[in-house]
Write a protein that holds these residues in place. Structure first.
Motif: not given
Length: 120
Positions: A75-85
């Protein structure tokens, strides 16, 4: 049931951020958890999904750059965001389709959103 996001902020192009979503409450079953985003003047769009068996899907615009995963418990979710634009700038929302223990059917639940701004 409540969903609470954290981790948004300002980042330079090419940088990284991690968003987290914690689901609280008594839950019987979670079908899937999603990250959506909505940029100004645009419709809300699905960014990434993780299912109950940990299958994942991504929008074409983030494939290869973003990774959705469960953290510690289901019940815990993450979003790893790389190379952001700059075009990733939006309010990001956590969403879950789940069955609370108090109900006999699934419902859609949403977090309040967290702002991600990609700018130099």
């Amino acid at each position: 049931v409540q969903l609470v996001e954290s981790g948004g902020g300002l980042v330079q192009p090419g940088g990284s951020l991690i968003l987290s979503c914690v689901v609280s409450g008594s839950i019987y079953f979670t079908y899937h958890m999603n990250w959506y985003r909505q940029a100004p003047g645009k419709q809300r769009e699905l960014v990434a999904r993780i299912t109950s068996n940990n299958s994942t899907i991504y929008s074409d615009s983030v494939k290869g750059r973003f990774t959705i995963s469960r953290v510690n418990d289901k019940n815990t979710v993450s979003l790893q965001m790389n190379s952001l634009k700059p075009e990733d700038t939006a309010v990001y929302y956590c969403n879950a389709l789940l069955v609370p223990t108090s109900a006999a059917y699934a419902n859609d639940y949403w977090g309040q959103g967290t702002q991600v701004t990609v700018s130099s």
